[in-house]
Write an enzyme that holds these catalytic residues in place. Structure first.
Site, PDB file in Angstrom:
ATOM      1  N   ASP A  59       0.851  -1.195   0.000  1.00  0.00           N
ATOM      2  CA  ASP A  59       0.000   0.000   0.000  1.00  0.00           C
ATOM      3  C   ASP A  59       0.883   1.240   0.000  1.00  0.00           C
ATOM      4  O   ASP A  59       1.616   1.483   0.956  1.00  0.00           O
ATOM      5  CB  ASP A  59      -0.892  -0.052   1.256  1.00  0.00           C
ATOM      6  CG  ASP A  59      -1.679   1.240   1.464  1.00  0.00           C
ATOM      7  OD1 ASP A  59      -1.892   1.969   0.475  1.00  0.00           O
ATOM      8  OD2 ASP A  59      -2.088   1.493   2.622  1.00  0.00           O
ATOM      9  N   ASN A  61      -0.259   4.541  -0.369  1.00  0.00           N
ATOM     10  CA  ASN A  61      -0.826   5.811   0.103  1.00  0.00           C
ATOM     11  C   ASN A  61      -1.476   5.717   1.490  1.00  0.00           C
ATOM     12  O   ASN A  61      -2.187   6.640   1.900  1.00  0.00           O
ATOM     13  CB  ASN A  61      -1.819   6.376  -0.922  1.00  0.00           C
ATOM     14  CG  ASN A  61      -3.042   5.477  -1.073  1.00  0.00           C
ATOM     15  OD1 ASN A  61      -3.063   4.374  -0.533  1.00  0.00           O
ATOM     16  ND2 ASN A  61      -4.034   5.946  -1.796  1.00  0.00           N
ATOM     17  N   ASP A  63      -3.964   3.963   2.749  1.00  0.00           N
ATOM     18  CA  ASP A  63      -5.392   3.728   2.989  1.00  0.00           C
ATOM     19  C   ASP A  63      -5.678   2.283   3.388  1.00  0.00           C
ATOM     20  O   ASP A  63      -6.836   1.879   3.515  1.00  0.00           O
ATOM     21  CB  ASP A  63      -6.247   4.132   1.776  1.00  0.00           C
ATOM     22  CG  ASP A  63      -5.972   3.265   0.562  1.00  0.00           C
ATOM     23  OD1 ASP A  63      -5.066   2.411   0.611  1.00  0.00           O
ATOM     24  OD2 ASP A  63      -6.680   3.433  -0.461  1.00  0.00           O
ATOM     25  N   ASP A  67      -1.859  -1.217  -3.772  1.00  0.00           N
ATOM     26  CA  ASP A  67      -2.176  -0.453  -4.978  1.00  0.00           C
ATOM     27  C   ASP A  67      -1.050  -0.563  -6.007  1.00  0.00           C
ATOM     28  O   ASP A  67      -0.002  -1.161  -5.736  1.00  0.00           O
ATOM     29  CB  ASP A  67      -2.453   1.022  -4.610  1.00  0.00           C
ATOM     30  CG  ASP A  67      -1.440   1.548  -3.598  1.00  0.00           C
ATOM     31  OD1 ASP A  67      -0.238   1.306  -3.810  1.00  0.00           O
ATOM     32  OD2 ASP A  67      -1.847   2.176  -2.589  1.00  0.00           O
ATOM     33  N   ASP A 238     -10.595 -15.915 -16.401  1.00  0.00           N
ATOM     34  CA  ASP A 238     -11.251 -16.302 -15.150  1.00  0.00           C
ATOM     35  C   ASP A 238     -12.501 -17.149 -15.401  1.00  0.00           C
ATOM     36  O   ASP A 238     -13.352 -16.779 -16.218  1.00  0.00           O
ATOM     37  CB  ASP A 238     -11.655 -15.021 -14.402  1.00  0.00           C
ATOM     38  CG  ASP A 238     -12.275 -15.309 -13.059  1.00  0.00           C
ATOM     39  OD1 ASP A 238     -11.534 -15.681 -12.146  1.00  0.00           O
ATOM     40  OD2 ASP A 238     -13.500 -15.162 -12.913  1.00  0.00           O
ATOM     41  N   GLU A 292      -8.757 -20.550 -16.526  1.00  0.00           N
ATOM     42  CA  GLU A 292      -8.928 -21.193 -15.224  1.00  0.00           C
ATOM     43  C   GLU A 292      -9.858 -22.382 -15.397  1.00  0.00           C
ATOM     44  O   GLU A 292     -10.977 -22.235 -15.868  1.00  0.00           O
ATOM     45  CB  GLU A 292      -9.550 -20.221 -14.228  1.00  0.00           C
ATOM     46  CG  GLU A 292      -9.770 -20.862 -12.871  1.00  0.00           C
ATOM     47  CD  GLU A 292     -10.572 -19.984 -11.927  1.00  0.00           C
ATOM     48  OE1 GLU A 292     -10.333 -20.087 -10.723  1.00  0.00           O
ATOM     49  OE2 GLU A 292     -11.432 -19.210 -12.386  1.00  0.00           O
TER      50      GLU A 292
HETATM   51  C1  GLC Z   1     -12.243 -17.256 -10.123  1.00  0.00           C
HETATM   52  C2  GLC Z   1     -11.319 -16.413  -9.287  1.00  0.00           C
HETATM   53  C3  GLC Z   1     -11.941 -16.204  -7.951  1.00  0.00           C
HETATM   54  C4  GLC Z   1     -13.258 -15.493  -8.145  1.00  0.00           C
HETATM   55  C5  GLC Z   1     -14.163 -16.268  -9.094  1.00  0.00           C
HETATM   56  C6  GLC Z   1     -15.311 -15.456  -9.551  1.00  0.00           C
HETATM   57  O1  GLC Z   1     -12.368 -18.494  -9.575  1.00  0.00           O
HETATM   58  O2  GLC Z   1     -10.069 -17.028  -9.199  1.00  0.00           O
HETATM   59  O3  GLC Z   1     -11.110 -15.465  -7.106  1.00  0.00           O
HETATM   60  O4  GLC Z   1     -13.889 -15.339  -6.913  1.00  0.00           O
HETATM   61  O5  GLC Z   1     -13.479 -16.636 -10.268  1.00  0.00           O
HETATM   62  O6  GLC Z   1     -14.878 -14.480 -10.454  1.00  0.00           O
HETATM   63 CA    CA Z   2      -3.544   2.170  -1.112  1.00  0.00          CA
END
Ligand code: GLC
Ligand code: CA
Length: 584
Positions: A59, A61, A63, A67, A238, A292
């Site tokens: 991080d 900044n 918060d 980032d 994904d 994935e």
């Molecule tokens: C994939 C990602 C996971 C996310 C899911 C829904 O499995 O790796 O982190 O929650 O997709 O997008």
């Molecule tokens: Ca930050």
């Protein structure tokens, strides 16, 4: 209708996925001794992918949220690891229902993470250091706050209506679909403005996009081009095995959710969509691609990555990482799974090798032994496994320090949306909360999402503010600064083994052969390529153990060992890992 917690966690694991790529200087040189497709050199095969979970990395900044500027400030550290590609979890605009996996604008950067200018500095900083960048592409679903969905839900006649899956309520209740993240596990959400249900395999705030609509596919290809034109080097798709759907929504058998990948995975036109994507985008850029999930069978996995089919580059399958649960796992099973996958991909198709990612608890806590005596050797031993197998290694940030599970005991400390939803679900149905808490303590993916442990200062040097998720209290001893100064640390071991892999194509392309198959304690295998032969010995137990390989170690040259004082005579110390050159 309800599935048990274990299945739920497995479900999360299954969804997870990934891919990525990397770099190498040898673009298309062919390794001579072997003419199989897999011996053909590609940068993404030689890549060592380091996965960065931006929210928890650094991080800048104050918060409390990691980032892009934070990552930029650590580029020299990343480079010092020797890795040559980074897979970055989603950094696009998002209301953060699922930490960025719910995207509201695919062409902008999440406010908490920074600006497009920061992104441009990040990519140029990486490229200057010879590091490729693989981005997450989350297009099974968008956020419900994406403009497409806002339009889609506004009227049945809206041009964006068919960007998502709708079931008009006058047709009655839609056929049951299981949701992985919903409190009630129910994937259809009733939406009153148009008196219809929309489909969400994940949370209610993650409506599934309708890939059967060619306009949706075109939108996605345009988004991919936008990022490819910015110079990124690859895409991790994904949850992609779920995108194609039979939009007649036939009824599935009762209890299908126990085996939902069989019903959701590799739907009707998935391969056509990938082929189209390859044709429209992937083939036009030097980018790598990995989805994935790899379906239900080797045939599915092959079809995704068979180079003749022109779809994706690499498969990311879960069979390996799924082996461990809170009751442990058997090494014989582990060997069997990794050996089976290797042989299925021996000649054609390429795999990823990993034991952790952002959807898993920590590698050393699941597959090794995180007790003080064995955390270091077992973590290094697992790292040795990943770096000496065939396939592209995906290595999760923090594992190079041997970071372990935080194991939160209070629900208030958890941040993961599906875990919190499941907690509520268990309460609603009068489930065994104690059992649930025990289970998540071991397997919740928040274990892998606690802040990166940079040093022993406040909040492990991750942030000057209050971190969005608690730091693991062991940061005082387990942290990058301390490990930097210790030649025998996990961190320095990681650098050594990365170098060993990069210096030796036999570890990338070499044929894998399992030895002493029935040995329940030691994993022994060789890698062979063009007159080079390496032997890998890994003791997966906390007891001294040996392997019966039939190889005379007196004639072997030890290349690396995770103990400062190596064993001799073939008896391995607890969690000892040794790699020998046994070329004649
Ligand atoms: C994939 C990602 C996971 C996310 C899911 C829904 O499995 O790796 O982190 O929650 O997709 O997008
Ligand atoms: Ca930050």
């Amino acid at each position: 209708m309800r599935i048990n917690i274990f299945k739920f966690i497995i479900a999360i694991i299954i969804i997870a996925f990934a891919f990525s790529s990397c770099q190498s200087t040898n673009q298309d040189k062919t390794i001579k001794a072997d003419s199989s497709e897999n011996s053909r050199s590609k940068w993404w095969k030689e890549a060592i992918v380091y996965q960065i979970y931006p929210r928890s990395f650094k991080d800048a900044n104050g918060d409390g949220i990691g980032d892009l500027k934070g990552i930029i400030s650590k580029l020299d550290y990343i480079k010092s690891l020797g890795i040559n590609a980074v897979w970055l979890n989603p950094i696009y605009s998002s209301p953060n229902d699922d930490n960025g996996y719910d995207i509201s604008d695919y062409r902008n950067i999440m406010k908490e993470f920074g600006t497009m200018q920061d992104f441009d500095s990040l990519i140029s900083g990486m490229h200057q250091r010879g590091i490729k960048l693989v981005m997450d592409l989350v297009v099974n679903h968008s956020s419900d706050e994406h403009d497409w969905f806002k339009q889609s839900r506004s009227s049945r006649a809206n041009p964006y209506r068919n960007y998502y899956h709708w079931w008009d309520a006058e047709r009655g209740k839609p056929p049951y679909r299981y949701s992985l993240f919903d409190i009630n596990h129910y994937a259809w959400k009733y939406d009153s403005p148009t008196n219809a249900y929309y489909l969400h395999y994940f949370s209610r705030k993650q409506p599934d996009l309708n890939w059967e609509n060619p306009k949706v596919r075109q939108e996605v290809f345009d988004i991919m081009k936008f990022w490819a034109n910015k110079g990124i080097d690859g895409f991790r798709l994904d949850a992609f095995q779920f995108v194609a759907k039979d939009t007649t929504f036939p009824a599935f058998p009762n209890g299908f959710e126990k085996d939902f990948v069989k019903y959701y995975g590799i739907g009707p036109h998935l391969h056509d969509y990938l082929h189209e994507m390859n044709n429209e985008v992937l083939s036009k850029y030097d980018v790598m691609s990995v989805a994935e999930g790899a379906g239900n069978s080797f045939a599915d996995a092959h079809d995704l990555v068979d180079s003749n089919r022109k779809e994706l580059n690499m498969a990311y399958a879960f069979d390996g990482v799924d082996i461990a649960n809170s009751k442990g796992y058997s090494l014989l099973h582990f060997k069997e799974v990794f050996t089976r996958w290797d042989s299925a991909f021996a000649d054609n198709g390429w795999l990823s090798i990993f034991l952790a990612n952002h959807d898993q608890a920590r590698m050393v806590s699941r597959f090794g032994n995180d007790s003080p005596a064995f955390r270091e050797p077992s973590s290094k031993m697992l790292t040795t496994f990943i770096m000496t197998m065939r396939g592209t290694p995906y290595y999760y940030n923090g594992d190079e320090l041997g970071m372990s599970n935080a194991g939160f005991t209070k629900i208030e400390d958890y941040r993961d949306m599906p875990t919190l939803n499941e907690y509520q679900h268990q309460k609603n149905i009068g489930g065994d909360i104690q059992k649930f808490m025990k289970e998540i303590q071991f397997s919740c993916r928040d274990n892998g999402r606690t802040p990166f442990q940079w040093d022993s200062s406040t909040n492990a040097g991750f942030s000057t503010g209050t971190p969005w998720i608690k730091v693991n209290p062991n940061y005082k001893t387990i942290n990058a600064a301390a490990e930097e100064n210790d030649v025998n640390s996990c961190l320095n071991y990681f650098r050594k083994i990365v170098k060993l892999r990069k210096d030796n194509p036999v570890l990338v392309y070499g044929k894998y052969e399992l030895l002493d198959k029935t040995n329940p304690n030691v994993y022994a295998y060789t890698r062979t390529l063009a007159g080079k032969k390496f032997l890998v010995l890994l003791n997966f137990t906390s007891k001294s153990s040996s392997a019966n390989t039939g190889i005379d170690l007196n004639k072997a040259r030890l290349l690396i060992d995770n103990y400062a004082e190596s064993s001799t005579g073939g008896m391995l110390k607890p969690y000892e890992a040794m790699v020998y050159d046994i070329s004649l």
